[in-house]
Design a protein around this motif. Structure first.
Motif, PDB file in Angstrom:
ATOM      1  N   LEU A 157       0.823  -1.192   0.000  1.00 22.33           N
ATOM      2  CA  LEU A 157       0.000   0.000   0.000  1.00 22.33           C
ATOM      3  C   LEU A 157       0.868   1.257   0.000  1.00 22.33           C
ATOM      4  CD1 LEU A 157      -2.802   1.297   0.164  1.00 22.33           C
ATOM      5  CD2 LEU A 157      -2.688   1.036   2.625  1.00 22.33           C
ATOM      6  N   GLU A 158       1.930   1.246   0.790  1.00 26.26           N
ATOM      7  CA  GLU A 158       2.789   2.429   0.832  1.00 26.26           C
ATOM      8  C   GLU A 158       3.389   2.732  -0.545  1.00 26.26           C
ATOM      9  OE1 GLU A 158       6.378   4.463   3.353  1.00 26.26           O
ATOM     10  OE2 GLU A 158       6.251   2.289   3.349  1.00 26.26           O
ATOM     11  N   TYR A 159       3.765   1.704  -1.271  1.00 27.12           N
ATOM     12  CA  TYR A 159       4.330   1.896  -2.603  1.00 27.12           C
ATOM     13  C   TYR A 159       3.347   2.659  -3.497  1.00 27.12           C
ATOM     14  CZ  TYR A 159       6.084   0.690  -7.261  1.00 27.12           C
ATOM     15  OH  TYR A 159       6.532   0.754  -8.545  1.00 27.12           O
ATOM     16  N   VAL A 160       2.091   2.263  -3.470  1.00 25.18           N
ATOM     17  CA  VAL A 160       1.060   2.918  -4.286  1.00 25.18           C
ATOM     18  C   VAL A 160       0.840   4.352  -3.814  1.00 25.18           C
ATOM     19  CG1 VAL A 160      -1.381   2.877  -4.934  1.00 25.18           C
ATOM     20  CG2 VAL A 160      -0.077   0.746  -4.872  1.00 25.18           C
ATOM     21  N   LEU A 161       0.698   4.535  -2.499  1.00 20.46           N
ATOM     22  CA  LEU A 161       0.459   5.878  -1.964  1.00 20.46           C
ATOM     23  C   LEU A 161       1.596   6.826  -2.303  1.00 20.46           C
ATOM     24  CD1 LEU A 161      -0.994   4.968   1.554  1.00 20.46           C
ATOM     25  CD2 LEU A 161      -2.268   5.749  -0.458  1.00 20.46           C
ATOM     26  N   LYS A 162       2.820   6.384  -2.130  1.00 24.02           N
ATOM     27  CA  LYS A 162       3.975   7.245  -2.434  1.00 24.02           C
ATOM     28  C   LYS A 162       4.020   7.583  -3.920  1.00 24.02           C
ATOM     29  CE  LYS A 162       5.979   7.612   1.613  1.00 24.02           C
ATOM     30  NZ  LYS A 162       6.038   8.871   2.350  1.00 24.02           N
ATOM     31  N   ASN A 163       3.743   6.605  -4.775  1.00 19.28           N
ATOM     32  CA  ASN A 163       3.772   6.857  -6.218  1.00 19.28           C
ATOM     33  C   ASN A 163       2.643   7.775  -6.673  1.00 19.28           C
ATOM     34  OD1 ASN A 163       6.124   5.534  -7.164  1.00 19.28           O
ATOM     35  ND2 ASN A 163       5.121   3.576  -6.838  1.00 19.28           N
ATOM     36  N   LEU A 164       1.565   7.820  -5.922  1.00 22.97           N
ATOM     37  CA  LEU A 164       0.462   8.739  -6.222  1.00 22.97           C
ATOM     38  C   LEU A 164       0.685  10.117  -5.601  1.00 22.97           C
ATOM     39  CD1 LEU A 164      -2.606   6.363  -5.766  1.00 22.97           C
ATOM     40  CD2 LEU A 164      -1.716   7.296  -7.914  1.00 22.97           C
ATOM     41  N   GLY A 165       1.737  10.266  -4.829  1.00 24.64           N
ATOM     42  CA  GLY A 165       2.035  11.541  -4.194  1.00 24.64           C
ATOM     43  C   GLY A 165       1.168  11.848  -2.983  1.00 24.64           C
ATOM     44  N   VAL A 166       0.579  10.825  -2.393  1.00 24.83           N
ATOM     45  CA  VAL A 166      -0.276  11.014  -1.228  1.00 24.83           C
ATOM     46  C   VAL A 166       0.582  11.408  -0.029  1.00 24.83           C
ATOM     47  CG1 VAL A 166      -1.848   9.861   0.381  1.00 24.83           C
ATOM     48  CG2 VAL A 166      -2.017   9.402  -2.072  1.00 24.83           C
ATOM     49  N   GLU A 167       0.168  12.465   0.656  1.00 21.06           N
ATOM     50  CA  GLU A 167       0.885  12.932   1.836  1.00 21.06           C
ATOM     51  C   GLU A 167       0.026  12.889   3.089  1.00 21.06           C
ATOM     52  OE1 GLU A 167       2.179  16.847   0.801  1.00 21.06           O
ATOM     53  OE2 GLU A 167       3.720  16.105  -0.564  1.00 21.06           O
ATOM     54  N   GLN A 168      -1.289  12.851   2.911  1.00 19.96           N
ATOM     55  CA  GLN A 168      -2.202  12.889   4.040  1.00 19.96           C
ATOM     56  C   GLN A 168      -3.177  11.723   3.965  1.00 19.96           C
ATOM     57  OE1 GLN A 168      -3.925  16.811   4.835  1.00 19.96           O
ATOM     58  NE2 GLN A 168      -2.574  17.618   3.249  1.00 19.96           N
ATOM     59  N   LEU A 169      -3.523  11.178   5.131  1.00 24.42           N
ATOM     60  CA  LEU A 169      -4.462  10.066   5.203  1.00 24.42           C
ATOM     61  C   LEU A 169      -5.568  10.395   6.190  1.00 24.42           C
ATOM     62  CD1 LEU A 169      -1.914   7.115   5.506  1.00 24.42           C
ATOM     63  CD2 LEU A 169      -3.092   7.888   3.438  1.00 24.42           C
ATOM     64  N   ILE A 170      -6.774   9.937   5.888  1.00 27.30           N
ATOM     65  CA  ILE A 170      -7.902  10.007   6.806  1.00 27.30           C
ATOM     66  C   ILE A 170      -8.223   8.571   7.177  1.00 27.30           C
ATOM     67  CG2 ILE A 170     -10.302  10.688   7.129  1.00 27.30           C
ATOM     68  CD1 ILE A 170      -9.815  12.703   4.778  1.00 27.30           C
ATOM     69  N   LEU A 171      -8.175   8.274   8.467  1.00 24.78           N
ATOM     70  CA  LEU A 171      -8.381   6.906   8.923  1.00 24.78           C
ATOM     71  C   LEU A 171      -9.606   6.787   9.813  1.00 24.78           C
ATOM     72  CD1 LEU A 171      -4.719   5.880   9.782  1.00 24.78           C
ATOM     73  CD2 LEU A 171      -5.990   5.421   7.703  1.00 24.78           C
ATOM     74  N   CYS A 172     -10.211   5.617   9.748  1.00 25.49           N
ATOM     75  CA  CYS A 172     -11.318   5.256  10.628  1.00 25.49           C
ATOM     76  C   CYS A 172     -11.341   3.737  10.709  1.00 25.49           C
ATOM     77  CB  CYS A 172     -12.646   5.789  10.101  1.00 25.49           C
ATOM     78  SG  CYS A 172     -13.115   5.123   8.496  1.00 25.49           S
ATOM     79  N   GLY A 173     -12.135   3.195  11.614  1.00 23.10           N
ATOM     80  CA  GLY A 173     -12.234   1.740  11.694  1.00 23.10           C
ATOM     81  C   GLY A 173     -12.451   1.256  13.106  1.00 23.10           C
ATOM     82  N   GLN A 174     -12.264  -0.039  13.268  1.00 26.43           N
ATOM     83  CA  GLN A 174     -12.470  -0.683  14.559  1.00 26.43           C
ATOM     84  C   GLN A 174     -11.413  -1.755  14.759  1.00 26.43           C
ATOM     85  OE1 GLN A 174     -16.374  -2.272  14.992  1.00 26.43           O
ATOM     86  NE2 GLN A 174     -17.351  -0.480  14.160  1.00 26.43           N
ATOM     87  N   PRO A 175     -11.009  -2.014  15.945  1.00 25.88           N
ATOM     88  CA  PRO A 175     -11.218  -1.253  17.160  1.00 25.88           C
ATOM     89  C   PRO A 175     -10.245  -0.081  17.255  1.00 25.88           C
ATOM     90  CG  PRO A 175     -10.164  -3.340  17.711  1.00 25.88           C
ATOM     91  CD  PRO A 175     -10.403  -3.331  16.210  1.00 25.88           C
ATOM     92  N   THR A 176     -10.734   1.008  17.791  1.00 25.61           N
ATOM     93  CA  THR A 176      -9.953   2.238  17.908  1.00 25.61           C
ATOM     94  C   THR A 176      -8.629   1.996  18.608  1.00 25.61           C
ATOM     95  OG1 THR A 176     -12.057   3.412  18.179  1.00 25.61           O
ATOM     96  CG2 THR A 176     -10.059   4.645  18.703  1.00 25.61           C
ATOM     97  N   ASP A 177      -8.675   1.259  19.703  1.00 33.81           N
ATOM     98  CA  ASP A 177      -7.496   1.081  20.552  1.00 33.81           C
ATOM     99  C   ASP A 177      -6.538   0.001  20.070  1.00 33.81           C
ATOM    100  OD1 ASP A 177      -9.621  -0.697  21.190  1.00 33.81           O
ATOM    101  OD2 ASP A 177      -8.688  -1.166  23.106  1.00 33.81           O
ATOM    102  N   GLN A 178      -6.834  -0.605  18.942  1.00 34.03           N
ATOM    103  CA  GLN A 178      -5.945  -1.638  18.421  1.00 34.03           C
ATOM    104  C   GLN A 178      -5.583  -1.335  16.963  1.00 34.03           C
ATOM    105  OE1 GLN A 178      -7.485  -5.584  19.316  1.00 34.03           O
ATOM    106  NE2 GLN A 178      -8.277  -4.848  21.265  1.00 34.03           N
ATOM    107  N   SER A 179      -6.416  -1.746  16.049  1.00 31.75           N
ATOM    108  CA  SER A 179      -6.100  -1.613  14.627  1.00 31.75           C
ATOM    109  C   SER A 179      -5.934  -0.162  14.186  1.00 31.75           C
ATOM    110  CB  SER A 179      -7.195  -2.262  13.780  1.00 31.75           C
ATOM    111  OG  SER A 179      -7.314  -3.622  14.101  1.00 31.75           O
ATOM    112  N   VAL A 180      -6.850   0.697  14.609  1.00 33.90           N
ATOM    113  CA  VAL A 180      -6.772   2.096  14.183  1.00 33.90           C
ATOM    114  C   VAL A 180      -5.524   2.758  14.765  1.00 33.90           C
ATOM    115  CG1 VAL A 180      -7.935   4.339  14.147  1.00 33.90           C
ATOM    116  CG2 VAL A 180      -9.283   2.240  13.938  1.00 33.90           C
TER     117      VAL A 180
END
Length: 81
Positions: free
Chosen positions: A1-24
């Motif tokens: 995933l990082e390879y794709v994001l870097k090649n697309l020039g992505v600098e910022q991410l918006i995250l959400c999901g479950q569980p907050t205290d573990q995976s997120v």
């Protein structure tokens, strides 16, 4: 995933999901360590209990901005984030 994001020039991410205290929290820390600017949509996350959710958010405060989904949408609508 990082390879794709870097090649697309992505600098910022918006995250959400479950569980907050573990995976997120793990994803936020990893993304921040890799140089991304991270925003967490706090009301789009959840955990087994409110205490676990709040503990996860507290653990991410130094690594991310924490906004509500409405705030994220507002910023995106105004060309921000």
């Amino acid at each position: 995933l990082e390879y794709v994001l870097k090649n697309l020039g992505v600098e910022q991410l918006i995250l959400c999901g479950q569980p907050t205290d573990q995976s997120v929290e793990s994803a936020v820390r990893d993304a921040a360590d890799r140089g991304y600017l991270v925003t967490v949509a706090v009301d789009a996350c959840g955990a087994q209990s409110e205490a676990n959710h709040e503990r996860g958010l507290a653990g991410m405060r130094g690594f991310s901005r924490q906004l509500t989904t409405d705030e994220v949408i507002g910023e995106l609508s105004n060309g921000g984030i």
